[in-house]
Design a protein around this motif. Structure first.
Motif, PDB file in Angstrom:
ATOM      1  N   ARG A  36      -8.868   4.417  -3.432  1.00  0.00           N
ATOM      2  CA  ARG A  36      -7.631   4.847  -2.778  1.00  0.00           C
ATOM      3  C   ARG A  36      -7.639   6.329  -2.387  1.00  0.00           C
ATOM      4  O   ARG A  36      -6.596   6.883  -2.063  1.00  0.00           O
ATOM      5  CB  ARG A  36      -6.450   4.589  -3.709  1.00  0.00           C
ATOM      6  N   SER A  39      -5.905   7.584   0.825  1.00  0.00           N
ATOM      7  CA  SER A  39      -4.450   7.477   0.913  1.00  0.00           C
ATOM      8  C   SER A  39      -3.719   8.675   0.330  1.00  0.00           C
ATOM      9  O   SER A  39      -2.498   8.730   0.403  1.00  0.00           O
ATOM     10  CB  SER A  39      -3.979   6.214   0.197  1.00  0.00           C
ATOM     11  N   SER A  43      -1.762   8.562  -4.710  1.00  0.00           N
ATOM     12  CA  SER A  43      -2.207   7.175  -4.653  1.00  0.00           C
ATOM     13  C   SER A  43      -3.537   6.983  -5.382  1.00  0.00           C
ATOM     14  O   SER A  43      -3.739   5.992  -6.084  1.00  0.00           O
ATOM     15  CB  SER A  43      -2.333   6.731  -3.201  1.00  0.00           C
TER      16      SER A  43
END
Length: 71
Positions: A36, A39, A43
């Motif tokens: 992640r 992001s 996140s």
């Protein structure tokens, strides 16, 4: 994701020179964070925490299973 996890776990085993639960948890944390990372930091941190908890639960569950389930 499996390749990332396996690579991180193998690297942890190599650098720490021991094979224990910590390697698996850190590999799960790193895998979630890398997955992640695009992001954003928050996140990635949440995904890393979830990955670490999931890996720790899997290892702990395996140990409990091996101890209490006769095969």
């Amino acid at each position: 994701m499996g390749l990332i996890f396996a690579g991180l776990e193998s690297a942890m085993i190599h650098f720490r020179d021991t094979d224990d639960m910590v390697n698996t948890v850190v590999a799960g944390l790193g895998t979630g964070a890398l997955y992640r990372a695009a992001s954003g930091v928050r996140s990635a941190a949440v995904a890393g925490a979830i990955g670490g908890l999931a890996a720790g639960a899997a290892v702990a569950g395996k140990q409990v299973f091996k101890r209490y389930v006769p095969i």
